[in-house]
Write a protein that holds these residues in place. Structure first.
Motif, PDB file in Angstrom:
ATOM      1  N   ASP A  47     -15.274   9.357  -3.564  1.00  0.00           N
ATOM      2  CA  ASP A  47     -14.402   9.789  -4.447  1.00  0.00           C
ATOM      3  C   ASP A  47     -13.501  11.206  -4.088  1.00  0.00           C
ATOM      4  O   ASP A  47     -14.654  12.265  -3.338  1.00  0.00           O
ATOM      5  CB  ASP A  47     -14.117  10.433  -5.883  1.00  0.00           C
ATOM      6  N   HIS A 182      -3.812   4.064  -0.965  1.00  0.00           N
ATOM      7  CA  HIS A 182      -5.021   5.196  -1.746  1.00  0.00           C
ATOM      8  C   HIS A 182      -5.104   4.564  -2.722  1.00  0.00           C
ATOM      9  O   HIS A 182      -6.379   5.203  -3.223  1.00  0.00           O
ATOM     10  CB  HIS A 182      -4.884   6.441  -0.820  1.00  0.00           C
ATOM     11  N   GLU A 183      -3.933   3.994  -3.498  1.00  0.00           N
ATOM     12  CA  GLU A 183      -4.098   4.226  -5.374  1.00  0.00           C
ATOM     13  C   GLU A 183      -4.856   2.600  -5.506  1.00  0.00           C
ATOM     14  O   GLU A 183      -4.951   2.524  -6.306  1.00  0.00           O
ATOM     15  CB  GLU A 183      -2.277   4.111  -5.586  1.00  0.00           C
ATOM     16  N   GLN A 186      -8.139   3.066  -4.608  1.00  0.00           N
ATOM     17  CA  GLN A 186      -9.072   4.324  -6.721  1.00  0.00           C
ATOM     18  C   GLN A 186      -9.175   3.243  -7.224  1.00  0.00           C
ATOM     19  O   GLN A 186     -10.123   3.369  -8.200  1.00  0.00           O
ATOM     20  CB  GLN A 186      -7.717   5.043  -6.528  1.00  0.00           C
ATOM     21  N   GLN A 187      -7.891   2.278  -7.771  1.00  0.00           N
ATOM     22  CA  GLN A 187      -8.235   1.551  -9.083  1.00  0.00           C
ATOM     23  C   GLN A 187      -9.184   0.258  -8.838  1.00  0.00           C
ATOM     24  O   GLN A 187     -10.314   0.222  -9.763  1.00  0.00           O
ATOM     25  CB  GLN A 187      -6.482   0.616  -8.648  1.00  0.00           C
ATOM     26  N   ARG A 189     -12.066   1.261  -7.526  1.00  0.00           N
ATOM     27  CA  ARG A 189     -13.314   1.995  -7.370  1.00  0.00           C
ATOM     28  C   ARG A 189     -13.743   1.603  -8.639  1.00  0.00           C
ATOM     29  O   ARG A 189     -14.831   1.534  -9.049  1.00  0.00           O
ATOM     30  CB  ARG A 189     -12.969   3.260  -6.693  1.00  0.00           C
ATOM     31  N   GLU A 190     -12.865   2.330  -9.865  1.00  0.00           N
ATOM     32  CA  GLU A 190     -12.090   2.654 -10.735  1.00  0.00           C
ATOM     33  C   GLU A 190     -13.367   1.009 -11.092  1.00  0.00           C
ATOM     34  O   GLU A 190     -14.003   1.738 -12.796  1.00  0.00           O
ATOM     35  CB  GLU A 190     -10.877   3.245 -11.568  1.00  0.00           C
TER      36      GLU A 190
END
Length: 308
Positions: A47, A182-183, A186-187, A189-190
């Motif tokens: 993160d 990166h977006e 990140q999704q 990872r969520e």
């Protein structure tokens, strides 16, 4: 000259690819072969805050490559060991399974929450457990574990049954095309964080001896929305189990009541006190009683309880 079988070498190469792809989500620490105890990587999710990376939400994952997307625990009758099965029911961290698509160079990660259905029913003396992915349409739930008798299986090696667990759709898929997106990463990872939180709760309940578990029943790959989970609750009404449940909720209820009292939500306070009065006295710490004696008007601490 060192010699390797071609399939072994290819497997090693694909494990390196899995290492790389998992590292896009955070940190992937490969397990040393000398201490191989059932998983290939110990991982953490990354993160980014204020330009710095932090790492949390640890999990373990087993990687399999090849054309056949399934993984079996509990080998042939001649190589069977109870530890191979009990290991699945005793993880300390959330455990996932990853399949490398050798043609697409794609890693698909699946949850193993279906194991809690077996645990909650007490089916932990399995001879074999097989995890199998399946492509599920939107709103199509995973199948319940399929149980079949294994032919010519020795009676002293588990219950002689094979349990096939439907993994459903992958939670996330990762490819080399995700490197600079990166977006998207990140999704993903969520999604992983969401499932890790569910699995943490399951592990805590197991350690407390409370048979209340959540398992994923439906999901859409790479999306944290539309994740549907079911609840497995064991109906065990003996006195010991009741005591364990009281142990697990006692201080949460006391904390809730004290905070409700601060906000003068008196009806709720009285409702919770009606449950708290059934807690055995030894569940209370003397220090807490001394700090808030007016709150504990529903209980009389005897001399033994005050030793807390």
């Amino acid at each position: 000259m060192p010699v390797h079988l071609p399939p072994t070498h290819r497997g090693n190469v694909y494990e390196i690819l899995a290492d790389f792809l998992l590292s896009l989500l955070g940190i992937a620490n490969p397990q040393r072969r000398q201490f191989d105890d059932g998983y290939d990587f110990y991982c953490s999710l990354s993160d980014e805050t204020n330009g710095l990376l932090t790492f949390d939400f640890p999990f373990t994952i087993q990687i399999k490559s090849g054309s056949k997307f399934e993984i079996k625990y509990g080998k042939s009758v001649n190589k069977w060991k109870q530890q191979d099965i009990s290991w699945l029911f005793n993880h300390s961290t959330p455990f996932f399974i990853g399949f490398i698509d050798v043609e697409e160079k794609l890693l698909s990660i699946y949850d193993t929450t279906g194991i809690w259905f077996l645990y909650g029913k007490g089916d932990i003396n399995c001879s074999q457990i097989v995890f199998t992915p399946s492509n599920r349409e939107k709103n199509e739930r995973r199948e319940l574990p399929e149980v079949t008798a294994i032919k010519k299986w020795e009676t002293n090696k588990g219950d002689g049954k094979r349990y096939r667990i439907d993994l459903g759709n992958p939670l996330v898929t990762i490819s080399i095309n995700d490197i600079d997106n990166h977006e998207t990463l990140q999704q993903k990872r969520e999604v992983m964080r969401h499932i890790i939180l569910i699995e943490r709760e399951n592990i805590i309940n197991r350690n407390l001896g409370i048979f209340c578990f959540k398992e994923i029943k439906q999901n859409t790959t790479n999306k944290s929305e539309n994740i549907e989970w079911g609840i497995q609750i064991l109906g065990n009404y003996n006195e010991l189990y009741i005591s364990k449940i009281y142990d697990s909720i006692a201080f949460a209820l006391i904390s809730l009541s004290m905070n409700l009292q601060t906000h003068q939500r008196n009806d709720e306070v009285q409702a919770i006190k009606s449950v708290l009065k059934y807690l055995p006295n030894q569940r209370l710490f003397k220090q807490l009683y001394d700090q808030h004696p007016d709150f504990f008007d529903w209980v009389h601490l005897d001399e033994d309880a005050n030793k807390g």
